[in-house]
Design a protein around this motif. Structure first.
Motif, short mmCIF file in Angstrom:
data_model
loop_
_atom_site.label_atom_id
_atom_site.label_comp_id
_atom_site.label_asym_id
_atom_site.label_seq_id
_atom_site.Cartn_x
_atom_site.Cartn_y
_atom_site.Cartn_z
N THR A 1 0.86 -1.17 0.00
CA THR A 1 0.00 0.00 0.00
C THR A 1 0.90 1.22 0.00
O THR A 1 1.87 1.28 0.76
CB THR A 1 -0.89 0.04 1.27
OG1 THR A 1 -1.58 -1.21 1.38
CG2 THR A 1 -1.89 1.17 1.22
N THR A 2 0.61 2.18 -0.86
CA THR A 2 1.39 3.41 -0.90
C THR A 2 0.45 4.61 -0.76
O THR A 2 -0.72 4.52 -1.13
CB THR A 2 2.19 3.54 -2.21
OG1 THR A 2 1.28 3.53 -3.32
CG2 THR A 2 3.19 2.40 -2.35
N ASP A 3 0.99 5.70 -0.24
CA ASP A 3 0.22 6.93 -0.12
C ASP A 3 0.37 7.72 -1.42
O ASP A 3 1.05 8.75 -1.49
CB ASP A 3 0.71 7.74 1.08
CG ASP A 3 0.44 7.06 2.40
OD1 ASP A 3 -0.42 6.15 2.43
OD2 ASP A 3 1.08 7.41 3.40
N SER A 4 -0.26 7.16 -2.46
CA SER A 4 -0.15 7.80 -3.77
C SER A 4 -1.36 7.46 -4.63
O SER A 4 -2.03 6.45 -4.43
CB SER A 4 1.13 7.36 -4.47
OG SER A 4 1.16 5.96 -4.67
N LEU A 5 -1.60 8.33 -5.60
CA LEU A 5 -2.56 8.10 -6.67
C LEU A 5 -1.70 7.66 -7.85
O LEU A 5 -0.80 8.39 -8.27
CB LEU A 5 -3.31 9.39 -6.99
CG LEU A 5 -4.12 9.43 -8.29
CD1 LEU A 5 -5.22 8.39 -8.26
CD2 LEU A 5 -4.69 10.82 -8.50
N ASP A 6 -1.96 6.45 -8.37
CA ASP A 6 -1.13 5.90 -9.44
C ASP A 6 -1.95 5.75 -10.71
O ASP A 6 -3.06 5.20 -10.68
CB ASP A 6 -0.58 4.53 -9.05
CG ASP A 6 0.19 4.54 -7.74
OD1 ASP A 6 0.60 5.62 -7.29
OD2 ASP A 6 0.39 3.45 -7.18
N TYR A 7 -1.38 6.22 -11.81
CA TYR A 7 -1.95 6.00 -13.14
C TYR A 7 -1.09 4.93 -13.80
O TYR A 7 0.11 5.11 -13.97
CB TYR A 7 -1.92 7.28 -13.97
CG TYR A 7 -2.64 8.45 -13.34
CD1 TYR A 7 -3.99 8.36 -13.00
CD2 TYR A 7 -1.98 9.64 -13.07
CE1 TYR A 7 -4.66 9.43 -12.42
CE2 TYR A 7 -2.64 10.71 -12.50
CZ TYR A 7 -3.97 10.60 -12.18
OH TYR A 7 -4.63 11.67 -11.61
N VAL A 8 -1.70 3.81 -14.15
CA VAL A 8 -0.95 2.65 -14.62
C VAL A 8 -1.49 2.22 -15.99
O VAL A 8 -2.70 2.10 -16.18
CB VAL A 8 -1.08 1.48 -13.62
CG1 VAL A 8 -0.32 0.26 -14.11
CG2 VAL A 8 -0.60 1.90 -12.23
N LEU A 9 -0.57 1.97 -16.93
CA LEU A 9 -0.91 1.47 -18.26
C LEU A 9 -0.22 0.12 -18.45
O LEU A 9 0.99 0.01 -18.25
CB LEU A 9 -0.41 2.45 -19.34
CG LEU A 9 -0.42 1.93 -20.78
CD1 LEU A 9 -1.83 1.68 -21.29
CD2 LEU A 9 0.33 2.89 -21.70
#
Length: 179
Positions: A118-126
């Motif tokens: 779990t990370t404290d981030s918003l991730d955009y993944v392709l």
């Protein structure tokens, strides 16, 4: 396994405000005996919110995952099958090397649930190639293939490759506050 070549081109503004290519080089993959045939490419990052114009020089981005207002740009490759280290790997040395190359990444991993983090981030993944399964809480699984995208809102997750070829994932992580 031979890893792909990744070229990073960085633009910036010169002293007259003109756009220029300020850096053009290959990025070496981060690999570990603990994760055979996996590779992580740290392409770019910064620990603070950007301001423009920017001269394109690297900014502080020490930890693998971004702090609040920070961001990270990365490529990860995941081979098919379970990630089982060979029996002859010096685990302590490999963990120390990973901490040097990817500071804080292993601390985000759950020791009793391999791959879960779990990370404290918003991730955009392709998903660029191959196939990968996104695993969430309670074993919820979603199979993703080339062209699929994930908006990862700081949830507990793992990436598992149950396919037959290596999967390539491109991601941008933006630091977030967890309240």
């Amino acid at each position: 396994m031979e890893h792909m070549k990744v070229r990073r081109v960085v633009t910036g503004h010169d002293f007259q405000g003109k756009a220029r290519v300020v850096d053009d080089r290959d990025v070496e993959p981060i690999t570990s005996g603990l994760m055979p045939d996996c590779a992580a490419y740290r392409l770019w990052g910064r620990d603070e919110r950007p301001t423009l114009p920017d001269d394109g020089s690297p900014h502080r981005a020490e930890a693998y995952y971004p702090p609040r207002d920070g961001s990270r740009f990365m490529i990860n490759t995941i081979p098919p099958g379970e990630l089982v280290p060979p029996t002859n790997v010096d685990t302590a040395a490999a963990l120390a090397e990973l901490e040097r190359q990817m500071p804080g990444a292993m601390a985000a991993m759950e020791p009793d649930a391999p791959g879960m983090h779990t990370t404290d981030s918003l991730d955009y993944v392709l998903i660029v190639s191959g196939e990968v399964t996104l695993e969430l809480d309670d074993g919820e699984r979603t199979v993703l293939r080339a062209g699929d995208v994930v908006v990862q809102n700081g949830t507990r997750h793992a990436w598992r490759n149950h396919g037959t070829e290596t999967c390539m994932i491109v991601g941008v992580a933006i630091g977030a506050d967890r309240v």
